[in-house]
Design a protein around this motif. Structure first.
Motif, PDB file in Angstrom:
ATOM      1  N   LEU A  54       8.037  58.634  23.939  1.00 21.79           N
ATOM      2  CA  LEU A  54       6.929  59.343  23.299  1.00 21.79           C
ATOM      3  C   LEU A  54       6.076  58.375  22.489  1.00 21.79           C
ATOM      4  CD1 LEU A  54       8.624  62.558  21.802  1.00 21.79           C
ATOM      5  CD2 LEU A  54       6.865  62.510  23.585  1.00 21.79           C
ATOM      6  N   VAL A  55       6.756  57.525  21.722  1.00 22.13           N
ATOM      7  CA  VAL A  55       6.050  56.570  20.879  1.00 22.13           C
ATOM      8  C   VAL A  55       5.284  55.554  21.731  1.00 22.13           C
ATOM      9  CG1 VAL A  55       6.324  54.768  19.147  1.00 22.13           C
ATOM     10  CG2 VAL A  55       7.694  56.858  19.003  1.00 22.13           C
ATOM     11  N   ALA A  56       5.929  55.044  22.765  1.00 19.16           N
ATOM     12  CA  ALA A  56       5.279  54.048  23.619  1.00 19.16           C
ATOM     13  C   ALA A  56       4.032  54.631  24.277  1.00 19.16           C
ATOM     14  CB  ALA A  56       6.262  53.555  24.676  1.00 19.16           C
ATOM     15  N   ALA A  57       4.123  55.876  24.756  1.00 20.61           N
ATOM     16  CA  ALA A  57       2.957  56.507  25.384  1.00 20.61           C
ATOM     17  C   ALA A  57       1.840  56.719  24.373  1.00 20.61           C
ATOM     18  CB  ALA A  57       3.372  57.839  26.012  1.00 20.61           C
ATOM     19  N   ALA A  58       2.208  57.099  23.140  1.00 25.28           N
ATOM     20  CA  ALA A  58       1.198  57.307  22.107  1.00 25.28           C
ATOM     21  C   ALA A  58       0.483  55.998  21.779  1.00 25.28           C
ATOM     22  CB  ALA A  58       1.843  57.898  20.857  1.00 25.28           C
ATOM     23  N   LYS A  59       1.249  54.915  21.643  1.00 26.59           N
ATOM     24  CA  LYS A  59       0.631  53.624  21.373  1.00 26.59           C
ATOM     25  C   LYS A  59      -0.326  53.233  22.494  1.00 26.59           C
ATOM     26  CE  LYS A  59       4.053  51.474  18.330  1.00 26.59           C
ATOM     27  NZ  LYS A  59       4.857  50.268  18.060  1.00 26.59           N
ATOM     28  N   GLN A  60       0.103  53.446  23.724  1.00 23.61           N
ATOM     29  CA  GLN A  60      -0.740  53.081  24.861  1.00 23.61           C
ATOM     30  C   GLN A  60      -2.022  53.916  24.879  1.00 23.61           C
ATOM     31  OE1 GLN A  60       1.239  53.386  28.652  1.00 23.61           O
ATOM     32  NE2 GLN A  60      -0.221  52.023  29.658  1.00 23.61           N
ATOM     33  N   ALA A  61      -1.936  55.151  24.386  1.00 21.10           N
ATOM     34  CA  ALA A  61      -3.097  56.036  24.358  1.00 21.10           C
ATOM     35  C   ALA A  61      -4.009  55.770  23.172  1.00 21.10           C
ATOM     36  CB  ALA A  61      -2.641  57.488  24.335  1.00 21.10           C
ATOM     37  N   GLY A  62      -3.631  54.840  22.305  1.00 20.39           N
ATOM     38  CA  GLY A  62      -4.486  54.480  21.180  1.00 20.39           C
ATOM     39  C   GLY A  62      -4.195  55.197  19.891  1.00 20.39           C
ATOM     40  N   VAL A  63      -3.118  55.986  19.838  1.00 28.63           N
ATOM     41  CA  VAL A  63      -2.731  56.631  18.579  1.00 28.63           C
ATOM     42  C   VAL A  63      -2.268  55.547  17.611  1.00 28.63           C
ATOM     43  CG1 VAL A  63      -1.132  58.258  17.484  1.00 28.63           C
ATOM     44  CG2 VAL A  63      -2.099  58.771  19.735  1.00 28.63           C
ATOM     45  N   ARG A  64      -2.673  55.650  16.381  1.00 29.46           N
ATOM     46  CA  ARG A  64      -2.363  54.619  15.372  1.00 29.46           C
ATOM     47  C   ARG A  64      -1.004  54.920  14.755  1.00 29.46           C
ATOM     48  NH1 ARG A  64      -7.422  54.860  11.563  1.00 29.46           N
ATOM     49  NH2 ARG A  64      -6.850  52.729  10.948  1.00 29.46           N
ATOM     50  N   ILE A  65       0.028  54.551  15.475  1.00 30.38           N
ATOM     51  CA  ILE A  65       1.387  54.886  15.071  1.00 30.38           C
ATOM     52  C   ILE A  65       2.264  53.641  15.065  1.00 30.38           C
ATOM     53  CG2 ILE A  65       2.033  55.507  17.466  1.00 30.38           C
ATOM     54  CD1 ILE A  65       3.929  57.620  16.250  1.00 30.38           C
ATOM     55  N   THR A  66       3.101  53.536  14.054  1.00 28.07           N
ATOM     56  CA  THR A  66       4.119  52.494  13.975  1.00 28.07           C
ATOM     57  C   THR A  66       5.460  53.168  13.683  1.00 28.07           C
ATOM     58  OG1 THR A  66       3.486  52.144  11.659  1.00 28.07           O
ATOM     59  CG2 THR A  66       2.627  50.587  13.289  1.00 28.07           C
ATOM     60  N   VAL A  67       6.539  52.403  13.920  1.00 25.88           N
ATOM     61  CA  VAL A  67       7.889  52.968  13.838  1.00 25.88           C
ATOM     62  C   VAL A  67       8.825  51.944  13.210  1.00 25.88           C
ATOM     63  CG1 VAL A  67       9.837  53.900  15.167  1.00 25.88           C
ATOM     64  CG2 VAL A  67       7.501  54.376  15.898  1.00 25.88           C
ATOM     65  N   GLU A  68       9.732  52.438  12.385  1.00 25.88           N
ATOM     66  CA  GLU A  68      10.795  51.605  11.828  1.00 25.88           C
ATOM     67  C   GLU A  68      12.153  52.161  12.219  1.00 25.88           C
ATOM     68  OE1 GLU A  68       9.962  52.337   7.635  1.00 25.88           O
ATOM     69  OE2 GLU A  68      11.685  53.695   7.502  1.00 25.88           O
ATOM     70  N   THR A  69      13.165  51.298  12.211  1.00 19.13           N
ATOM     71  CA  THR A  69      14.547  51.737  12.255  1.00 19.13           C
ATOM     72  C   THR A  69      15.298  50.978  11.171  1.00 19.13           C
ATOM     73  OG1 THR A  69      16.409  52.288  13.702  1.00 19.13           O
ATOM     74  CG2 THR A  69      15.400  50.106  14.002  1.00 19.13           C
ATOM     75  N   CYS A  70      16.618  51.169  11.102  1.00 20.34           N
ATOM     76  CA  CYS A  70      17.388  50.672   9.953  1.00 20.34           C
ATOM     77  C   CYS A  70      18.642  49.941  10.412  1.00 20.34           C
ATOM     78  CB  CYS A  70      17.798  51.838   9.053  1.00 20.34           C
ATOM     79  SG  CYS A  70      16.409  52.842   8.501  1.00 20.34           S
ATOM     80  N   PRO A  71      19.186  49.071   9.558  1.00 19.18           N
ATOM     81  CA  PRO A  71      20.390  48.327   9.936  1.00 19.18           C
ATOM     82  C   PRO A  71      21.552  49.211  10.356  1.00 19.18           C
ATOM     83  CG  PRO A  71      19.407  47.345   7.987  1.00 19.18           C
ATOM     84  CD  PRO A  71      18.643  48.616   8.254  1.00 19.18           C
ATOM     85  N   HIS A  72      21.728  50.357   9.704  1.00 15.19           N
ATOM     86  CA  HIS A  72      22.887  51.195  10.055  1.00 15.19           C
ATOM     87  C   HIS A  72      22.770  51.790  11.450  1.00 15.19           C
ATOM     88  CE1 HIS A  72      20.187  53.189   7.121  1.00 15.19           C
ATOM     89  NE2 HIS A  72      20.274  54.272   7.866  1.00 15.19           N
ATOM     90  N   TYR A  73      21.569  52.058  11.917  1.00 20.19           N
ATOM     91  CA  TYR A  73      21.420  52.565  13.281  1.00 20.19           C
ATOM     92  C   TYR A  73      21.599  51.464  14.323  1.00 20.19           C
ATOM     93  CZ  TYR A  73      19.274  56.449  10.735  1.00 20.19           C
ATOM     94  OH  TYR A  73      19.035  57.473   9.858  1.00 20.19           O
TER      95      TYR A  73
END
Length: 468
Positions: A244-263
């Motif tokens: 979902l995130v990758a498609a949104a980025k490709q479509a030009g949506v201004r979105i970024t994502v983080e994850t965490c050490p525990h995951y």
């Protein structure tokens, strides 16, 4: 005074090389070949087993001060940050009392923080029902963006937004090109699950399904596409949401994502029933999911790694009864993030440059922290000296976190932070013996300054207006 730090290994220009970093007035003024002479400079020569990194930037830290200082506090949190190579952190708007949802609350927090901080600290504002009129004044006062929940936050004083409220906040924030950061779990989906109770981790995991993240992220993407607002997904745990995130980025949506050490390190199959020190929201999922998150980092769908340091007192973790329904959720890892991530990254063939990109350069870029996260001319001389091949065992009582509660207890990790520099000066924090290293190499251990250190002379409170 001019200082030159000579390192046989330094992460510069997204790679590693030997170099001499020349510092004046708290900033990097040159990056030269290792042996370049610098007449009259203070010389610092790193040991052959040490690498010079930019200071890390952790944009997801719950300091809880004021109001719940017994959970953590600016003195203990920033000391832990320095011991872990973190030179800049941004504090979350909730868990403190008052929550940072208006300018008056921001001023209260700044007044409490100013005399205590050991590293540089900035602040997020909050987006909650009823505070739309406070968003632009908070932005003008220097917050880096606004945090909202789409499900219950765990605190009645910090309620979630429904979809319509989220989109209304997005419209206002887009008007001044701000940033909305989102705890992306869908409230109605969570409400439809059986509430967790008892000691079984599997019951807790099932109470917060992947579908809750997927639905919430889809709502955020739709809202961002509709309004043009910049959005950031906090603490992603579900690798299944990455397409979902990758498609949104490709479509030009201004979105970024983080994850965490525990995951990226822990996985549900190893969590014993009753082990409530592993509880966090969203939850730690399966080992196969963990590998999917690493693939998301490798291909750039996930932009950065932050601690989501969310501590509490041992009593609130309900360690005696091990009830996942009653225990507070949150993982404490502010001091340990770099060695945790490096230990796992090196096993997968990633470099120190990759780790720096995820934990310094990209985190700074997402928040709009100019002049940080890279060793480059003009940047603030915030630096971390790491012995990447050294190792230590985590002893919770040795950590600078206020409460000795961590799922990493007695875990062996690679990468010992030997020193941290802020604005061109070494911090007087015991990085070498907290956590206790197995071996310290050739560098002398820094000197401990006690449990409540005086603020570092160059530490400061940050404003978005000052660091753009």
């Amino acid at each position: 005074m001019t200082t030159v730090i000579r390192a046989r290994r330094a992460v510069v220009d997204d790679g590693e090389r030997a170099c001499a970093v020349i510092i004046r007035d708290g900033r990097i003024v040159a990056v030269e070949d290792y042996a370049t002479p610098v007449p009259g400079a203070r010389e610092v020569v790193l040991a052959d087993d040490e690498a010079l990194l930019p200071g890390l930037v952790d944009t997801h830290v719950h300091v809880n001060d004021p109001g719940r200082t017994e959970w953590e506090g600016f003195a203990s949190a920033t000391r832990a940050a320095a011991a872990g190579g973190v030179t800049t952190l941004i504090d979350m708007p909730l868990n403190s009392i008052p929550s940072t949802v208006d300018v008056a609350a921001l001023e209260v927090k700044k007044k409490v923080a100013a005399p205590q901080v050991v590293v540089d600290v900035g602040f997020w504002g909050g987006a909650v029902p009823g505070n739309l009129a406070d968003l632009e004044p908070l932005w003008d006062a220097g917050v880096y963006g606004f945090k909202c929940f789409l499900a219950h936050s765990g605190l009645d004083e910090y309620p979630p937004l429904d979809r319509e409220q989220m989109v209304a906040a997005m419209r206002i924030i887009a008007g001044f090109d701000g940033l909305l950061i989102v705890h992306a779990e869908d409230g109605p989906t969570l409400d439809a699950q059986q509430a967790p109770s008892g000691r079984r981790y599997s019951d807790f995991l099932h109470s917060r399904p992947r579908l809750a993240e997927e639905r919430a992220i889809a709502q955020v993407i739709d809202g961002a596409a509709e309004t043009g607002c910049r959005v950031h997904i906090l603490h992603l745990s579900d690798a299944g949401s990455l397409p979902l995130v990758a498609a949104a980025k490709q479509a030009g949506v201004r979105i970024t994502v983080e994850t965490c050490p525990h995951y990226l390190t822990l996985f549900s199959e190893e969590i014993l029933d009753g082990s409530t020190h592993f509880k966090c929201c969203p939850p730690i999922r399966e080992a196969t999911n963990r590998e999917g998150l690493w693939r998301g980092l490798a291909d750039g769908t996930i932009d950065c790694i932050v601690s989501d340091h969310s501590p509490c007192t041992p009593e609130l973790k309900k360690l005696g009864i091990g009830d996942f329904g009653e225990a507070w959720g949150g993982i404490s890892s502010l001091q340990l993030g770099l060695p945790i991530v490096w230990s796992e990254a090196r096993r997968r063939g990633h470099s120190l440059a990759d780790v720096v990109r995820w934990m310094a350069r990209n985190t700074a870029a997402v928040a709009g922290l100019a002049g940080r996260g890279e060793i480059t001319v003009g940047n603030t001389a915030d630096l971390c000296v790491l012995a990447p091949d050294d190792a230590f065992v985590v002893f919770p009582e040795k950590l600078h976190h206020r409460n000795a509660v961590t799922p990493y207890a007695e875990m062996a990790l690679a990468g010992v932070v030997r020193q941290t520099w802020l604005a061109g000066e070494p911090l007087p924090v015991a990085t070498g013996d907290s956590p206790a290293p197995v071996a310290t190499g050739d560098s002398p251990a820094p000197v401990a300054t006690g449990d409540s250190p005086a603020p570092a002379p160059r530490a400061k409170l940050l404003s978005r207006k000052d660091t753009r």
